[in-house]
Design a protein around this motif. Sequence first.
Motif, PDB file in Angstrom:
ATOM      1  N   LYS A 163       0.883  -1.301   0.006  1.00 24.77           N
ATOM      2  CA  LYS A 163      -0.040   0.001   0.032  1.00 24.77           C
ATOM      3  C   LYS A 163       1.068   1.396  -0.119  1.00 24.77           C
ATOM      4  N   ARG A 164       0.294   2.385   0.115  1.00 23.74           N
ATOM      5  CA  ARG A 164       0.805   3.681  -0.311  1.00 23.74           C
ATOM      6  C   ARG A 164       1.503   4.133   1.162  1.00 23.74           C
ATOM      7  N   ASN A 165       2.625   4.573   1.262  1.00 28.52           N
ATOM      8  CA  ASN A 165       3.183   4.995   2.404  1.00 28.52           C
ATOM      9  C   ASN A 165       2.488   6.011   3.190  1.00 28.52           C
ATOM     10  N   VAL A 166       2.716   6.194   4.380  1.00 32.40           N
ATOM     11  CA  VAL A 166       1.991   7.282   5.069  1.00 32.40           C
ATOM     12  C   VAL A 166       2.939   8.568   4.681  1.00 32.40           C
ATOM     13  N   GLY A 167       2.015   9.581   3.965  1.00 36.02           N
ATOM     14  CA  GLY A 167       2.928  10.689   3.589  1.00 36.02           C
ATOM     15  C   GLY A 167       2.049  11.930   4.229  1.00 36.02           C
ATOM     16  N   GLU A 168       2.692  12.994   3.749  1.00 41.73           N
ATOM     17  CA  GLU A 168       2.301  14.564   4.180  1.00 41.73           C
ATOM     18  C   GLU A 168       0.831  14.678   3.527  1.00 41.73           C
ATOM     19  N   PRO A 169      -0.085  15.339   4.281  1.00 44.53           N
ATOM     20  CA  PRO A 169      -1.502  15.744   3.742  1.00 44.53           C
ATOM     21  C   PRO A 169      -1.018  16.486   2.427  1.00 44.53           C
ATOM     22  N   GLN A 170      -1.973  16.583   1.480  1.00 41.37           N
ATOM     23  CA  GLN A 170      -1.962  17.327   0.288  1.00 41.37           C
ATOM     24  C   GLN A 170      -2.692  18.568   0.237  1.00 41.37           C
ATOM     25  N   THR A 171      -4.030  18.455   0.958  1.00 37.06           N
ATOM     26  CA  THR A 171      -4.909  19.352   0.809  1.00 37.06           C
ATOM     27  C   THR A 171      -4.971  20.341   2.043  1.00 37.06           C
ATOM     28  N   GLN A 172      -4.396  19.746   3.264  1.00 37.87           N
ATOM     29  CA  GLN A 172      -4.612  20.493   4.502  1.00 37.87           C
ATOM     30  C   GLN A 172      -3.152  20.655   5.414  1.00 37.87           C
ATOM     31  N   SER A 173      -2.407  21.442   4.721  1.00 37.06           N
ATOM     32  CA  SER A 173      -0.947  21.398   5.335  1.00 37.06           C
ATOM     33  C   SER A 173      -0.924  22.325   6.555  1.00 37.06           C
ATOM     34  N   VAL A 174       0.133  22.385   7.298  1.00 33.16           N
ATOM     35  CA  VAL A 174       0.198  23.268   8.491  1.00 33.16           C
ATOM     36  C   VAL A 174       1.598  23.475   8.586  1.00 33.16           C
ATOM     37  N   THR A 292      -9.892   5.534   0.032  1.00 28.72           N
ATOM     38  CA  THR A 292      -9.754   6.756   0.023  1.00 28.72           C
ATOM     39  C   THR A 292      -8.955   7.377   1.206  1.00 28.72           C
ATOM     40  N   PRO A 293      -8.243   8.582   1.146  1.00 34.51           N
ATOM     41  CA  PRO A 293      -7.586   9.179   2.083  1.00 34.51           C
ATOM     42  C   PRO A 293      -8.405  10.146   3.103  1.00 34.51           C
ATOM     43  N   PHE A 294      -9.573  10.179   2.575  1.00 35.19           N
ATOM     44  CA  PHE A 294     -10.427  11.449   3.410  1.00 35.19           C
ATOM     45  C   PHE A 294     -11.525  10.489   4.288  1.00 35.19           C
ATOM     46  N   VAL A 295     -11.352  11.040   5.552  1.00 31.84           N
ATOM     47  CA  VAL A 295     -12.168  10.371   6.641  1.00 31.84           C
ATOM     48  C   VAL A 295     -13.580  11.380   6.921  1.00 31.84           C
ATOM     49  N   LEU A 296     -14.445  10.991   7.003  1.00 32.06           N
ATOM     50  CA  LEU A 296     -15.766  11.897   7.496  1.00 32.06           C
ATOM     51  C   LEU A 296     -15.675  12.008   9.047  1.00 32.06           C
ATOM     52  N   LEU A 297     -16.569  13.029   9.182  1.00 32.23           N
ATOM     53  CA  LEU A 297     -16.745  13.361  10.872  1.00 32.23           C
ATOM     54  C   LEU A 297     -18.192  13.801  10.914  1.00 32.23           C
ATOM     55  N   SER A 425      -9.514  39.955  -7.550  1.00 28.57           N
ATOM     56  CA  SER A 425      -8.321  39.423  -7.061  1.00 28.57           C
ATOM     57  C   SER A 425      -8.455  39.059  -5.723  1.00 28.57           C
ATOM     58  N   ILE A 426      -8.802  40.267  -4.938  1.00 32.00           N
ATOM     59  CA  ILE A 426      -8.730  40.180  -3.424  1.00 32.00           C
ATOM     60  C   ILE A 426     -10.139  39.051  -3.203  1.00 32.00           C
ATOM     61  N   THR A 427     -11.145  38.882  -4.017  1.00 27.84           N
ATOM     62  CA  THR A 427     -12.034  37.985  -3.898  1.00 27.84           C
ATOM     63  C   THR A 427     -11.322  36.547  -3.906  1.00 27.84           C
ATOM     64  N   ALA A 428     -10.683  36.093  -4.951  1.00 29.31           N
ATOM     65  CA  ALA A 428     -10.252  34.864  -5.273  1.00 29.31           C
ATOM     66  C   ALA A 428      -9.167  34.484  -4.271  1.00 29.31           C
ATOM     67  N   ILE A 429      -8.275  35.474  -3.943  1.00 27.23           N
ATOM     68  CA  ILE A 429      -7.410  35.221  -2.663  1.00 27.23           C
ATOM     69  C   ILE A 429      -8.001  34.895  -1.256  1.00 27.23           C
ATOM     70  N   SER A 430      -9.121  35.456  -0.985  1.00 27.50           N
ATOM     71  CA  SER A 430      -9.905  35.084   0.168  1.00 27.50           C
ATOM     72  C   SER A 430     -10.403  33.786   0.223  1.00 27.50           C
ATOM     73  N   THR A 431     -10.714  33.315  -1.097  1.00 23.70           N
ATOM     74  CA  THR A 431     -11.484  31.851  -0.929  1.00 23.70           C
ATOM     75  C   THR A 431     -10.119  30.891  -0.584  1.00 23.70           C
ATOM     76  N   PHE A 432      -9.063  31.254  -0.795  1.00 28.03           N
ATOM     77  CA  PHE A 432      -7.739  30.345  -0.481  1.00 28.03           C
ATOM     78  C   PHE A 432      -7.306  30.421   1.010  1.00 28.03           C
ATOM     79  N   VAL A 433      -7.854  31.357   1.801  1.00 32.67           N
ATOM     80  CA  VAL A 433      -7.913  31.286   3.214  1.00 32.67           C
ATOM     81  C   VAL A 433      -8.479  30.173   4.194  1.00 32.67           C
ATOM     82  N   PHE A 434      -9.621  29.641   3.567  1.00 33.33           N
ATOM     83  CA  PHE A 434     -10.241  28.789   4.001  1.00 33.33           C
ATOM     84  C   PHE A 434      -9.941  27.238   4.304  1.00 33.33           C
ATOM     85  N   PRO A 435      -9.588  26.817   5.576  1.00 33.19           N
ATOM     86  CA  PRO A 435      -8.980  25.408   5.632  1.00 33.19           C
ATOM     87  C   PRO A 435      -9.674  24.414   4.727  1.00 33.19           C
TER      88      PRO A 435
END
Length: 531
Positions: A163-174, A292-297, A425-435
Amino acid sequence: MTPIKIIPKKKRQKKNPRYIRDEPVETIDNLSGPEYKEIQTNLDINISYLKEVFGESADLVTRKLHPHPDVSMVIVYMEGLAGSQQVQDSVIKSLLDWFGTTKVIEDPGALISSISDTSLTIGDITQTDLFEEVFSNVLSGETAIFIQGYNQSIIAKTKDPTKRNVGEPQTQSVVRGPQEGFTEDIRTNSTLIRRKIKNENVRLESKTVGRYTKTEINIMYINGIVNQTIVDEVRRRIDEIDIDSILESAYIEELIQDSTISPFPTIFNSERPDVVAAGMIEGRVAILVDGTPFVLLVPVVFPQFLQSSEDYYQRSDFGLMRMLRYVAFFLALLSPSMFIAIKTFHQELIPTPLMITLAAQREGVPFPAFVEALIMELTFEILREAGIRMPKAVGQAISIVGALVIGQAAVEAGFVTPAMVIVVSITAISTFVFPAYNLAIAVRGLRFAFMILAASFGLYGVTVGLFLLVIHLCSLRSFGVPYMTPIAPYNKTDQKDAIFHLPLKWLTTRPRLINQANLTRQQSKNKFQKN
């Protein structure tokens, strides 16, 4: 909420394995293939039926063995799904070695039990007398053992461990925090959660969904913390699913969510084990889907989509970064519509020097403000989608450089004004702030609705749209929990970790509407700290 009653199904009594030596042998002509459900005592019939059901598939391996003069058996597994080395070492070699030291079989009726208990070196072994269970296990990578004269099969757990090795999250980095993410293997994912919560009260329930895919689904929660009514509701909704295939957790999310027509997600998903573990400690239920690597809560509340795991790993700033995300939420939702409304209907709200500058920019631009915003928003959405679909090496460059080049070219060509490019541009950049990415998708869709209201009715239309949006959010529920908790209904105790984020020593209780069994998170005072 009224507790949900679960009526347990009656368990089918398993038959004891029969060893038949003197009964007349069945023939394949006497059996109706499609209705052939139970395993027969004749080995040739069982193998012929297996090959018939699988359509003589080339990857179905049926290995015949004669480890003893009185014993004939067949090892059945699916090549590629089962671990070949594990089958050779832990099944075939174990059987040959065991029978090699067994000269006389004293009790033929107990042969299956003897093989299961003393021969195989596999950790997990089960027995079944149904072909349906054999099919399901073989297609999951397990090995089935059929023995002449017995109407039961031994199932050895030999699933390929690759199986694929455990790696760094692709969509929720910190920046600070664990750098491990879930994989496509469900057992790896449950292990990552158990590494975070080393407690005997963690419960894991397994279910299978999908008529063709037979996808394994796990429900995880902490007994003693979770609200049992929510667990029962999760079980009920998953048990009611009747579908051909489950290929990703999004299938489960859409089939068990509370509101289908709402743009806002009522189920949270994450690929970070620490986020899921934190949710379970608060009293939530995790739903793991194989593949899938995405777990629901569940349940989820609106403030949770604007919270990041990094909020708890950095020193407390009393929620300044979290409040910045709320500002970004309103900017991403309302910036184009507010600009259109003020520029079209309410010019008196614009300072005179700025109004003169904006009027000068509009010289030669043939489109109204709404059409300008629509052109730029659609262009940016196309570029964003193109950047996602392109290879990673060039995708980000195309989305950023493309937006700059097209924006500058559109201004020089006289299609849009520079002010509109800044607003978009401000609108588009603001959407990238959401976790949470799914919240950004909801905001992107609602933005166009507010633009239409602003172009039609000005600020009055925007105000009415906001009222309707708030009413809609307050009407949503996630597994019985109000979506806007703890804002509406207002809960003073839970405000410490909603919009604001107070220091950890003040977070002494869990969310009240989510958890009703164990509210105390920690003692109210820490003897090592001074206030």
